[in-house]
Design an enzyme around this catalytic site. Sequence first.
Site, PDB file in Angstrom:
ATOM      1  N   GLY A 268      26.742 -14.838 -44.457  1.00 44.37           N
ATOM      2  CA  GLY A 268      26.392 -16.500 -43.297  1.00 44.37           C
ATOM      3  C   GLY A 268      25.458 -15.771 -41.806  1.00 44.37           C
ATOM      4  O   GLY A 268      25.602 -17.166 -41.042  1.00 44.37           O
ATOM      5  N   GLY A 269      25.282 -14.785 -41.901  1.00 43.41           N
ATOM      6  CA  GLY A 269      25.374 -14.115 -40.463  1.00 43.41           C
ATOM      7  C   GLY A 269      23.730 -14.013 -39.393  1.00 43.41           C
ATOM      8  O   GLY A 269      23.622 -14.265 -38.787  1.00 43.41           O
ATOM      9  N   ASP A 297      22.682 -13.167 -45.696  1.00 38.95           N
ATOM     10  CA  ASP A 297      21.905 -14.194 -45.631  1.00 38.95           C
ATOM     11  C   ASP A 297      21.146 -14.266 -46.883  1.00 38.95           C
ATOM     12  O   ASP A 297      20.807 -12.822 -47.408  1.00 38.95           O
ATOM     13  CB  ASP A 297      21.624 -15.005 -44.126  1.00 38.95           C
ATOM     14  N   ASP A 323      24.302 -15.402 -51.762  1.00 35.11           N
ATOM     15  CA  ASP A 323      24.821 -16.951 -51.382  1.00 35.11           C
ATOM     16  C   ASP A 323      26.197 -16.553 -51.361  1.00 35.11           C
ATOM     17  O   ASP A 323      26.965 -16.366 -52.391  1.00 35.11           O
ATOM     18  CB  ASP A 323      24.123 -17.361 -52.227  1.00 35.11           C
ATOM     19  N   PHE A 324      26.636 -17.329 -50.426  1.00 37.82           N
ATOM     20  CA  PHE A 324      27.945 -17.094 -50.377  1.00 37.82           C
ATOM     21  C   PHE A 324      28.841 -17.904 -50.934  1.00 37.82           C
ATOM     22  O   PHE A 324      29.866 -18.323 -51.443  1.00 37.82           O
ATOM     23  CB  PHE A 324      28.640 -16.816 -48.911  1.00 37.82           C
ATOM     24  N   HIS A 343      32.098 -25.194 -40.246  1.00 31.85           N
ATOM     25  CA  HIS A 343      31.954 -26.455 -39.505  1.00 31.85           C
ATOM     26  C   HIS A 343      31.017 -26.777 -41.086  1.00 31.85           C
ATOM     27  O   HIS A 343      30.510 -28.725 -40.354  1.00 31.85           O
ATOM     28  CB  HIS A 343      32.208 -26.319 -38.478  1.00 31.85           C
TER      29      HIS A 343
END
Length: 436
Positions: A268-269, A297, A323-324, A343
């Site tokens: 997700g960088g 990402d 997709d993580f 978060h």
Amino acid sequence: MPNATPNTPVDVALASTPCDMDNVPLLVSSITALSERLAASNSHEDRLQLLAKAHALVRALETPRETMIRHLWASDTANASLAIGYESGLFAQMAQGGGIAKTAAELAQAIGWTDTSFLARILRHLAATGYIVETGPDEYLPTRFTNAMTIPMIGASYPFVLRTATSATAHLPEYIKPMTHSSGSKNRDTSTLSAFQVAHSTTLNVFEYTYSIGLANAFNLHLAGSSAGVARWFDQGFYPVEDRLLAGISNKSEGGGDVAPVLLVDMGGGKGWHIKEFGSRYAHVIREGGYRLVLQDLPSVVDDVSLDPNSEEKWKVETMAHDFFEEQPIRGARAYSLNRVLHDWEDEQCRQILHRIKDAMRPGYSRLLINEVVVPRMGAKYEVTSQDLCMFMFTRAKERTEQDWYELLERDTGLKIRHIWSVANATQSLIECEVV
């Protein structure tokens, strides 16, 4: 007085009385001492302490009415004016020529506006709120702040937030009623829709919606701007990269063969600012060991990441659409990092993400590095508390306390927290985890 009760009467005169006049002399004395100390030290910590005291002095001197006007009239209209100033090219024109004083008419002509009178009103308000300097009738100078507004990652944040977050903020009081009042509105399921989704009448999450309306670039610029100047986890004195990652790294990949081992996977960088900076910082180690850095990402994010084939960046960072929430294809990397990712998600989604990573980690070798806020029990900064409420509005998520992190990572996911690293005045920490 609608909220007053017979036992707690509040005199209406309170609205026009300074909020804390008794504390003003002490604050002034503290500000004087801190000013002298900062002049001698030029310390970041001293600057932040002085800034906090200065804010406290303003709050103490203001009356409740003045604070209300600043919050509800001045701030919102100033933010809109700043967005207009960025998008119209006003601030870029003010910075031209070394930042000499210019009239509203000259600036209107420079940016192609035919309505000089409205631009004059915008400029007048920006001067009244302290963002530019009024040097004469309808004549203004830029400031260091408005010069910085010409930097896209700063300036573009204003129109982006106005178009995405402002309406969600306006919906928050009504949105939380079902959570706080037994008689609250039941016309929506607040367990699935966020305040952002309600405000924008969409079932898309904040990321999908942002991309669908063409604000992907502005979103990424805002992320960069909000991180500017913030301590990186791989900075000297933060997380000991040499001792905890580079020492003991294997020279063979999990799959064997001639494939080079992966040092870091940035999940997700985004556009890769963090991992490219990490690569630049440790280029000599990466070059000598032949290690791989991988940026992951969604395809819509990484497909247009530009890597100059003539630069060292080409071999430093690989891009991979991923997709993580799905199975992690890179197994046994030395480190997997999540920078300000968790978060954005509620606990259930976080557990899904973490289990995918855990399944790919090599026990006793791989590290999961979570760069996030750890909310202190007392004395949290407004940057942290405001971000916490923003996360709730956007995704129903939150910033987490140390107890929250231990419950999510160790109790719910079975990871082991080795250590939580931080530095003075940092708003974020690094949580180092492993599989045992």
